[in-house]
Design a protein around this motif. Structure first.
Motif, short mmCIF file in Angstrom:
data_model
loop_
_atom_site.label_atom_id
_atom_site.label_comp_id
_atom_site.label_asym_id
_atom_site.label_seq_id
_atom_site.Cartn_x
_atom_site.Cartn_y
_atom_site.Cartn_z
N TRP A 1 0.83 -1.21 0.00
CA TRP A 1 0.00 0.00 0.00
C TRP A 1 0.87 1.26 0.00
O TRP A 1 0.57 2.23 -0.69
N ILE A 2 1.93 1.21 0.80
CA ILE A 2 2.80 2.39 0.86
C ILE A 2 3.46 2.60 -0.50
O ILE A 2 3.49 3.72 -1.02
N ARG B 1 0.99 4.00 -3.07
CA ARG B 1 0.69 5.41 -2.81
C ARG B 1 1.85 6.30 -3.25
O ARG B 1 1.65 7.31 -3.92
N GLU B 2 3.06 5.88 -2.88
CA GLU B 2 4.23 6.72 -3.17
C GLU B 2 4.44 6.85 -4.68
O GLU B 2 4.75 7.92 -5.18
N ARG C 1 2.16 6.60 -7.02
CA ARG C 1 1.11 7.47 -7.57
C ARG C 1 1.43 8.93 -7.25
O ARG C 1 1.29 9.81 -8.09
N ASP C 2 1.88 9.15 -6.02
CA ASP C 2 2.20 10.50 -5.58
C ASP C 2 3.31 11.10 -6.45
O ASP C 2 3.23 12.25 -6.87
N GLN C 3 4.32 10.30 -6.71
CA GLN C 3 5.44 10.79 -7.52
C GLN C 3 5.00 11.07 -8.95
O GLN C 3 5.42 12.03 -9.57
N ARG D 1 2.20 12.04 -9.84
CA ARG D 1 1.39 13.25 -9.91
C ARG D 1 2.23 14.50 -9.72
O ARG D 1 1.74 15.62 -9.77
N ASP D 2 3.53 14.30 -9.45
CA ASP D 2 4.41 15.43 -9.21
C ASP D 2 5.11 15.80 -10.52
O ASP D 2 5.82 14.97 -11.10
N ARG E 1 7.57 17.79 -11.12
CA ARG E 1 9.05 17.86 -11.09
C ARG E 1 9.65 16.48 -11.32
O ARG E 1 10.59 16.29 -12.09
N ASP F 1 12.40 13.77 -2.00
CA ASP F 1 11.00 14.18 -1.94
C ASP F 1 10.21 13.27 -0.99
O ASP F 1 9.36 13.72 -0.24
N GLU G 1 8.61 15.04 2.73
CA GLU G 1 7.46 14.73 3.58
C GLU G 1 7.60 15.33 4.97
O GLU G 1 6.62 15.73 5.59
N THR H 1 3.64 15.51 6.36
CA THR H 1 2.88 14.28 6.17
C THR H 1 3.59 13.06 6.74
O THR H 1 2.98 12.01 6.90
N ARG I 1 -0.98 15.64 -2.98
CA ARG I 1 -1.29 15.06 -4.29
C ARG I 1 -2.22 13.86 -4.18
O ARG I 1 -2.11 12.90 -4.92
N TYR J 1 -6.37 5.07 1.99
CA TYR J 1 -4.97 4.62 2.19
C TYR J 1 -4.73 4.24 3.65
O TYR J 1 -4.21 3.16 3.95
#
Lengths: 753, 256
Positions: free
Chosen positions: A8-9, A12-13, A15-17, A19-20, A22, A249, A254, A259, B93, B102
């Motif tokens: 799960w982590i 998420r990470e 997907r998060d990256q 969406r970034d 940069r 990042d 974080e 977060t 994000r 999550y």
């Protein structure tokens, strides 16, 4: 650890990256744009050099000979210039010197013309150039017909000298020189041929032999050799860069955004968080690398084909072309462990950094350490051998080179050590990263004004019973520095007395005394720090017995290390000098006092005393023992001795931890050193006197060795003794007890939903 | 439900040596009760609550939550609590739904149950309009709602709110307090730290006044009023703090 949480982590990470913007820019957009951009620039330059016209001023055209004709219709004759050169060289032809320019002013005038860009080159044929050429030819004729004795030497000044003015600091002018040079040399060759023909000598006379060079490499292996050096380097650099930025990042970023605390109060364990993040970083590291490889490959192929189309011979000249498919396959396979290693290191560093800005500062030191490891395999003399295969990163790169070159036998020989070392480094880096996530001082680090004075004062003021981890590290580094500088300051003594004196003084003054002083200054209880308490008599005796039983294995290990890393000639000479000095010792007892008793006491006080006590605040006894042993090994200065000392250090550290006293370690150290001395000095004589002993000992190239049965029996007995030590109740530090409690907390509860 | 005994946390500080942020505090909180930690900035509230949420380790003393020790069983403690703090941000994000989902996943809730539970929570906290809004685009109030949803998604018996209303406007703060009261109705054990007297008066069943790491007074509002003969909480708070500071200065003066 629950892998579901890691998953799960990770998801998420990632997907998060993604969406970034940069991150996307660095890993996807940049490589896709960068290489085509570079390729286009390269093509432009190539095109420019091909199509750029070169204005050239020819002065003194009137002095040129009729034949062979150099100029034809305001161009160089196509006999001497290729069609393209003839077209691109735009000639301005003057019959003599320019108006109002004297011969002596010509260089300055030419310089000015080139500077102003009017011409890229100026050629001047001096007056009577053709005449001089004819004279030269006539004189040669004369020399040929004259007697040997009467033959006049052809004077240097008789040779006509046209002048070419160029400015090599200017690219266009340099290009003009190359073009004009090639035309003039072909023209000169043609004059030579004419001259020879006049004298009825065939033109081949100028070429008495011809070198026929045959490249035995097949085209495929030639390509492989080039790619095997370039590709791994590029791929690894990108793997590192691709790991570093997402790592910053994911951790420091974080922390900044707040977060991380949200995640830390979730039930996910720190190790699950670290693994989830590690896998994310690895994904991006590999993706960056692969995308760069693809983009570079495609651009490269395109550029090469374009250059070939333009009529150049770049492909043969550069010996490249597309990399073999197998090379790419092996590369992708090797990328996996290396990107894991880079990712783990980046993760630990990024977890330590307080902010993204601080994290970026750490990139440079990481590159400084990694780059030499990547450059090492690119050096022409470096080859894959056992020693090299044990060096992280460099070993994998060399293995990769062998794979690309198709030397599979070499690969099979070294794949185990290379992969073993890489795996070990990965695990250590990962352990380090998880530790960073467990440290509250790292997670909630506030910026604090730091000064060396304040820090040293705080170390004394806030000292605990035993030294802190920082104090132990400081002691280790200090001892190494003293040792390092002392080795430069004092030359190796040539007499036994001098040697004995310097050894005892350096052990006492440079190892024991600093450690004792630091334990008095940086710990509230020096006796507890240095483990100065009586041990059970049986433990001390068992330690000595352990040294005896492990000695054969230790000697065998020493021999093995020397096989892998042979001594350099310098070291061998030093060792010989050392041997002859030792032979000067009056008797064995004095020798043992200097080389067994003194080091056993002094080194144990410093390493198993001060340093190990401090290291144990880490909370992992084995890590503490390992780090202490690395310091102990490094203090031995010579690589081969350092490696064996490091392993012996592990046993010594274990004894100190299990018994809580320094005596067993001293007993082990003393016995070990004494046995080594006795082996070197007494055993050869004993074998001579009692040949029956040869079932125990053998004579090797490197001195007396144990026979295999002795090693095996000793090792089995040693295991038994080590087990006896394992069962001793040992005193945990506060950190170790907490760690054990944390390791044993029950795995989980039934989940409520 | 929460038992804190002699809890102390000190930090190594280069200049001052060790700095004691929380000094031997003890208190108990029961289910269906809101326990208020009232104190000025720097009193040690956040440090104490970070220890309860296992993010920091105590230097000495113990704290147990629902029977689990915060030092030796942190993973189990974290399953028992929902933690909302001014330091626990939402992901920029990620949408509100993704973020809560999550954390639900990390608590090991099955997909089906999780979806059902999230629908209820989103309904109750009126979060359906922001369901698909990215964290970066949310207002402070919306973010706070997401944080609460994240903290209660696994229906924990204990909830910890650390300065949860700081930075919120009056309307949002009021809504948050209402949510906290509803959670008490559900029988949760709640620890609520703040420096705002009105919130404590409206919300808390018991309070502890924390200053420089010490608990100066502890009890229900009426007990405190009776014990110190002062019915106004603000007055009581100032009096206790100034008395404590004077005592400290007095002690220091005798030393010097």
């Amino acid at each position: 650890m629950k892998w579901a949480n890691v998953k799960w982590i990770y998801l998420r990470e990632v997907r998060d990256q993604l969406r970034d913007r940069r991150t996307l820019f660095t890993i996807a957009v940049l490589p896709v744009l960068l290489y085509p951009l570079l390729g286009m620039t390269f093509l432009q330059v190539a095109q420019f050099s091909r199509e750029h016209t070169t204005p050239v001023l020819v002065l003194g055209a009137n002095s040129l000979p009729e034949t062979p004709r150099l100029l034809h219709e305001q161009k160089f004759d196509t006999n001497f210039a290729s069609e393209r050169d003839a077209k691109l060289l735009e000639l301005t032809i003057e019959s003599g010197l320019p108006e109002r320019v004297a011969l002596e002013d010509l260089p300055a005038w030419a310089e000015q013309q080139i500077q102003e860009g009017t011409y890229d080159a100026v050629i001047y044929f001096p007056d009577e150039f053709a005449q001089k050429l004819n004279d030269f030819r006539a004189r040669m004729q004369q020399e040929h017909s004259a007697d040997e004795a009467a033959r006049p030497e052809t004077a240097e000044e008789a040779i006509p000298e046209p002048e070419l003015f160029v400015n090599t600091a200017n690219d266009k002018s340099r290009m003009a020189r190359d073009r004009v040079d090639s035309v003039l040399s072909r023209w000169r060759d043609s004059i030579v041929v004419d001259n020879l023909r006049d004298r009825r000598i065939p033109s081949v006379a100028t070429k008495p032999f011809k070198v026929v060079s045959t490249d035995v490499a097949r085209e495929r292996s030639r390509r492989a050799a080039v790619w095997s050096k370039i590709l791994p380097f590029i791929v690894l650099i990108w793997a590192l860069t691709g790991a570093f930025y997402p790592a910053i990042d994911l951790c420091a970023g974080e922390k900044e955004r707040g977060t991380l605390e949200t995640l830390l109060c979730s039930p996910a364990e720190r190790s699950e968080i670290a693994w989830g993040k590690l896998l994310t970083i690895m994904t991006f590291s590999m993706a960056t690398s692969v995308l760069n490889l693809l983009s570079m490959g495609m651009t490269g192929a395109f550029v090469v084909s374009r250059i070939a189309m333009l009529g150049g011979d770049a492909t043969t000249k550069l010996a490249i072309g597309t990399p073999p498919a197998t090379a790419v396959f092996w590369l992708l396979l090797a990328l996996l462990p290396l990107s894991a290693l880079f990712s783990a290191v980046s993760l630990a560093i990024a977890a330590f950094a307080k902010s993204s800005k601080e994290g970026q500062y750490y990139l440079m030191p990481v590159l400084m350490i990694t780059l030499p490891l990547m450059m090492l395999p690119m050096m022409p003399t470096t080859e894959l051998d056992l020693g090299m295969s044990l060096i992280p990163v460099a070993g994998v790169m060399l293995l990769l080179q062998s794979l690309i070159e198709g030397q599979y036998l070499e690969v099979a020989r070294y794949i185990l050590p290379v992969m073993g070392v890489t795996l070990l480094c990965c695990l250590l880096a990962m352990r380090w990263a998880i530790d960073q996530f467990n440290k509250e001082s790292v997670l909630f680090r506030e910026s604090e004004q730091w000064g060396l004075g304040i820090w040293l004062r705080s170390m004394v003021r806030d000292r605990r019973e035993t030294p802190s981890l920082a104090a132990a590290l400081m002691c280790g580094v200090l001892l190494l520095l003293i040792r390092f500088f002392a080795s430069f300051m004092f030359a190796m003594p040539t007499t036994w007395e001098g040697f004995a004196m310097s050894t005892v003084i350096s052990l006492v003054a440079f190892i024991a005394v600093p450690a004792i002083m630091m334990s008095m200054l940086l710990a509230r209880s020096p006796t507890k720090t240095l483990l100065l308490r009586s041990a059970r008599l049986d433990a001390t005796a068992m330690a000595a017995l352990l040294a005896l039983t492990l000695h054969p294995a230790n000697v065998a290990m020493g021999v093995l290390v020397q096989k892998v890393y042979p001594y350099s000639t310098d070291i061998l000479e030093q060792l010989k000098a050392f041997e002859s000095v030792i032979n000067g010792a009056p008797n064995l007892w004095v020798l043992l006092l200097v080389l067994a008793v003194t080091p056993a006491i002094c080194e144990e006080i410093a390493f198993r005393g001060f340093i190990l006590s401090g290291m144990r605040h880490m909370g992992h006894k084995w890590v503490a023992i390992l780090v202490t042993s690395v310091f102990f090994g490094a203090a031995h200065m010579i690589l081969q001795q350092s490696l064996t000392a490091c392993v012996v250090g592990m046993v010594l550290g274990y004894l100190a931890v299990q018994t809580g006293s320094l005596l067993p370690s001293i007993a082990y150290h003393l016995t070990h050193n004494s046995l080594s001395m006795v082996m070197a000095i007494c055993v050869p004589k004993l074998i001579e006197a009692y040949p029956g002993l040869s079932f125990l000992f053998s004579d090797g190239e490197t001195g007396t060795l144990y026979q295999w049965p002795a090693i095996a029996v000793g090792a089995v007995l040693a295991l038994g003794i080590l087990n006896w030590f394992r069962n001793l109740p040992y005193e945990h530090t506060k950190e170790e007890s907490l760690q054990e409690a944390l390791d044993h907390q029950s795995a989980g509860l039934p989940v409520k939903s | 439900m929460i038992h804190v005994r002699e809890l102390t946390k000190s930090y190594a500080d280069l200049r001052r040596g060790s700095f004691v942020a929380v000094d031997s505090i003890s208190f108990d909180a029961a289910p269906g009760q809101i326990y208020g930690l009232l104190g000025p900035n720097g009193a040690g509230k956040t440090t104490a609550l970070r220890i309860l949420s296992t993010m920091l380790q105590p230097t000495s003393g113990t704290a147990t939550i629902n029977g689990y020790d915060v030092l030796t069983q942190p993973a189990l403690v974290r399953r028992q609590i929902g933690y909302v703090s001014m330091n626990t941000a939402v992901y920029d994000r990620m949408t509100a739904w993704e973020m809560v989902e999550y954390f639900g996943r990390l608590y090991g809730i099955e997909a089906e149950n999780l979806c059902e539970r999230m629908e209820t929570i989103f309904e109750r906290l009126q979060m359906n309009e922001i369901r698909n809004l990215l964290g970066a685009k949310m207002s402070t109030g919306m973010k706070q709602k997401v944080s609460i949803a994240r903290a209660i998604v696994h229906d924990p018996p204990v909830l910890i709110f650390d300065e949860a209303t700081s930075g919120l406007d009056v309307l949002v703060a009021r809504a948050l307090l209402k949510t906290v009261m509803e959670l008490r109705e559900q029988g949760k054990c709640i620890v609520f730290s703040t420096h705002i007297m009105r919130e404590v008066e409206r919300l808390c069943d018991r309070i502890a006044i924390l200053h420089r790491g010490h608990i100066l007074a502890e009890g229900t509002l009426s007990e405190l009023a009776e014990r110190h003969n002062e019915s106004d909480l603000e007055e009581l708070f100032f009096r206790l703090i100034s008395e404590h500071d004077e005592k400290q200065h007095g002690l220091l003066a005798t030393v010097l």
